[in-house]
Design an enzyme around this catalytic site. Structure first.
Site, PDB file in Angstrom:
ATOM      1  N   SER A 241      45.640  89.221   9.367  1.00 22.44           N
ATOM      2  CA  SER A 241      44.849  88.500   8.415  1.00 22.44           C
ATOM      3  C   SER A 241      45.838  88.281   7.292  1.00 22.44           C
ATOM      4  CB  SER A 241      43.713  89.621   8.168  1.00 22.44           C
ATOM      5  OG  SER A 241      42.657  88.929   7.459  1.00 22.44           O
TER       6      SER A 241
ATOM      7  N   HIS B  16      36.503  87.942  13.645  1.00 23.51           N
ATOM      8  CA  HIS B  16      37.842  88.646  13.193  1.00 23.51           C
ATOM      9  C   HIS B  16      38.660  89.810  13.658  1.00 23.51           C
ATOM     10  CE1 HIS B  16      40.760  87.969   9.622  1.00 23.51           C
ATOM     11  NE2 HIS B  16      40.279  89.234   9.238  1.00 23.51           N
TER      12      HIS B  16
ATOM     13  N   ASP C 258      35.883  83.684  14.378  1.00 23.80           N
ATOM     14  CA  ASP C 258      36.261  84.225  13.232  1.00 23.80           C
ATOM     15  C   ASP C 258      35.600  83.505  12.096  1.00 23.80           C
ATOM     16  OD1 ASP C 258      37.550  85.520  11.193  1.00 23.80           O
ATOM     17  OD2 ASP C 258      39.451  85.714  12.369  1.00 23.80           O
TER      18      ASP C 258
END
Length: 688
Positions: A541, A661, A626
């Site tokens: 991330s 995600h 995501d």
């Protein structure tokens, strides 16, 4: 290196198409792979490209399939098939979560009075997930009388949840059809009333609080509050006293709480008005509010105010003073004491302050560890429950008697075949190029030699003030047992060393995060913990942004890198306010509509800074659904790297077409990706 993973397969090549990205002040740049963005996730050309990348990754990994599968079996073999959490008591019930042999998902259960009473299953995650390729229970809450359970579930991976309610006596489920919500539920004053956070249909961020009556249609739900400023995140809580519903509005540098009696949410009051550079949160118990705030206290302090004086900050009274050497984190209120998480000397600890007597830190027996408050459902106890872990110690649940100081271990999560005595952990301090000392947590198997020949995996995150604590990782022993060392670099941008550590790693100081990571690598190599050509790096991330920036800045330091769901197209994303999270994060990254931030962000944005040079081998992953970092960021980055880089090191893009995600959520299946990345890494590092 003659590597099995570097031969034969030919990677797909993404077409280029002219596309200009412009700013409000007139700057523009070309983005020839912008066409890979498809908000519908249905464009056959885009889906075809992602599938082609997956096929290429499959082909590259074919020679390593045996290693990948062995790693998967090894890692999941450490999982106790029928494990259960430590039960906690609340209103006469003992609640716990358990797993069944072969089950991917948790079973939520309780027993009345004691753990010898008959079990009542609240939710069976395995049954609820049956037939679904993705499933997650995001939040659950028991009604005031204990007769109902409400939960929020997601079967797509987009983090857009659906509300469900179940009558526990009959098992009947109310399919009220409330969709597009956040995983954030609070019961009202009775078993008929629920409060939830509705997500915006475009930005996917929570922006409304609504009141729902069980069994009613969503159209009848009452609006309690709507937030018009898209830079604020919205969540709801119930105070410790169970008297108030509070709406928490939080931006990077500003917060505001609005609260109301649970029985009458129409009478919201502002706890303290929002203003820039003023953060606080508060809880209520025993007729007073306790406030944690950075008001004239960068590392936070605790203050109190009586019920009658809420709304007037001038009446706040200091209780726990600000300290330069310790950051005050989350706190929990009890009838006879308060406990809070404290960051000092780079560690997260727990401090207890009794009504009578001196404050104390809960003890630990290791040099690098992480403590945190655990589930303490009832404020009337004198036992404080907390969690403990280190790089060598699996997650453990302890409790301490606040009156006597007695500690007792309730459970250490079982890790089958693992012997903690075979491993050692160190806390080191690496010098950054500006003289700052960067804490590093390191672990290896005993017998490891600092001879400059070993392989090393270095991990970091370094954004949002989120600290990368040295906790146990179920997969890492598979590396240590093969002679590797594993390091966590506590770089600036996190909050390990206090609020200044975060401030020095964001906005126009963001590059400190990247150079800190590189400097830690140089230090570990210099000190003999790794060979200079056998270092791997990993981050996900915002940590994927870290990987992308470091790959551009110092590609020669790393043999292989993992970038998970990486935020790599910084400028384009932050210029597009329709994308979830963008507006909330101007105070984290900067607003590129302003030239000073545009130029600075552009100078480190991994996608924009790809250049004609040799890069490490790269394993990149993403999820089609995501909502945090859209799949097209890593897809575009990989496409540009393929077109520009000058080496023949493998570059892999793995897209999970059925997740978001966090990837898959099952307790076994989530290690499929880890095993594949580890196999790729071990091959590139020459680890057998």
């Amino acid at each position: 290196m003659d590597s099995a993973a570097a031969r034969d397969p030919v990677p797909p090549v993404a077409a280029t198409r002219p596309h200009q990205i412009t700013t409000p002040f007139g700057a523009s740049r070309e983005d020839p792979w912008y066409w890979l963005r498809d908000d519908t996730r249905e464009n056959p050309e885009v889906i075809g490209y992602l599938n082609a990348e997956n096929a290429y990754t499959d082909a590259v990994m074919t020679p390593l399939a045996a290693t990948r599968d062995a790693l998967f079996d090894e890692i999941t073999g450490r999982i106790k098939a029928d494990d259960a959490s430590v039960p906690y008591r609340e209103k006469g019930w003992w609640y716990y979560v358990r797993f069944e042999e072969g089950g991917e998902y948790p079973v939520y259960a309780r027993r009345r009075g004691s753990m010898e009473a008959p079990e009542e299953i609240l939710l069976d995650g395995n049954a609820l997930a049956e037939g679904k390729s993705y499933y997650q229970i995001g939040d659950w809450a028991i009604s005031p009388s204990g007769a109902r359970i409400a939960w929020a579930e997601d079967d797509v991976g987009r983090r857009q949840y659906v509300l469900k309610v179940k009558d526990l006596a009959t098992g009947a489920v109310h399919e009220d059809g409330v969709a597009g919500i956040a995983p954030n539920l609070v019961w009202g004053a009775d078993d008929e009333t629920l409060y939830y956070v509705e997500n915006h249909p475009e930005t996917l961020l929570g922006y409304r609080v609504k009141q729902h009556r069980v069994g009613a249609a969503p159209a009848a739900d009452r609006l309690v509050y709507e937030e018009g400023d898209e830079t604020f995140y919205l969540s709801i809580t119930r105070t410790r006293s169970e008297r108030y519903l509070c709406i928490d509005l939080r931006a990077t540098v500003s917060t505001e709480m609005r609260c109301a009696e649970l029985a009458d949410p129409s009478r919201l009051f502002v706890f303290a008005p929002r203003q820039r550079d003023f953060l606080y949160d508060a809880d209520h118990l025993g007729g007073r509010w306790v406030i944690r705030t950075d008001w004239r206290a960068p590392n936070y302090r605790l203050m109190t105010v009586a019920d009658a004086d809420v709304g007037d900050r001038a009446r706040w009274q200091e209780w726990i003073a600000h300290r330069e050497d310790a950051f005050i984190g989350g706190f929990e209120l009890f009838d006879d004491f308060i406990a809070f998480e404290e960051r000092s000397e780079g560690l997260r600890r727990v401090r207890v302050i009794p009504k009578a007597g001196d404050s104390f830190l809960v003890a630990s027996d290791e040099p690098a560890y992480v403590m945190g408050l655990s589930t303490n459902a009832e404020p009337g106890t004198h036992w404080l429950r907390y969690g403990y872990s280190s790089l060598t110690t699996p997650q453990s649940t302890w409790e301490v008697d606040v009156a006597s100081g007695e500690r007792r271990l309730l459970k250490t999560d079982p890790v089958l075949g693992y012997d903690a005595s075979l491993y050692a952990t160190e806390r080191l301090w690496a010098p950054a190029r500006d003289g700052t000392k960067i804490p590093v947590s390191l672990v290896y198997r005993k017998g490891f030699e600092r001879n400059g020949r070993a392989a090393l995996l270095q991990y970091a995150y370094g954004s949002y003030g989120a600290s990368s604590d040295p906790r146990f990782n179920l997969a890492v022993p598979s590396l240590l047992d093969r002679g590797m060392a594993y390091a966590i670099a506590h770089i600036r941008g996190g909050q390990e060393m206090g609020r200044h550590w975060y401030e020095d790693g964001k906005l126009l100081h963001k590059k400190n995060s990247f150079t800190d990571f590189i400097d830690v690598t140089d230090f570990l190599v210099r000190e003999g913990y790794a060979a200079k050509d056998r270092v791997a790096a990993a981050g996900g991330s915002a940590g994927g942004l870290l990987m992308g920036a470091v790959a551009n800045m110092a590609p020669d330091r790393y043999a292989v890198m993992y970038a998970g769901v990486p935020f790599v197209d910084v400028v384009t994303t932050m210029l597009d306010t329709s994308i979830p999270l963008t507006t909330n994060e101007f105070d984290e990254w900067g607003n590129p509509a302003e030239p000073v931030y545009y130029e600075y962000m552009l100078s480190y944005s991994p996608y924009d800074q790809v250049k004609a040079q040799d890069y490490p081998a790269l394993y990149v992953d993403t999820g089609l659904w995501d909502s945090q970092v859209q799949y097209w960021e890593p897809a575009k980055w990989v496409a540009r790297l393929r077109a520009v880089k000058t080496d023949d090191n493998p570059l892999l893009l793995r897209t999970d077409m059925e997740a978001g995600h966090g990837g898959k959520t099952g307790r076994y299946v989530r290690f499929r990706r880890t095993s594949e990345w580890y196999a790729f890494m071990l091959d590139r590092l020459g680890v057998r």
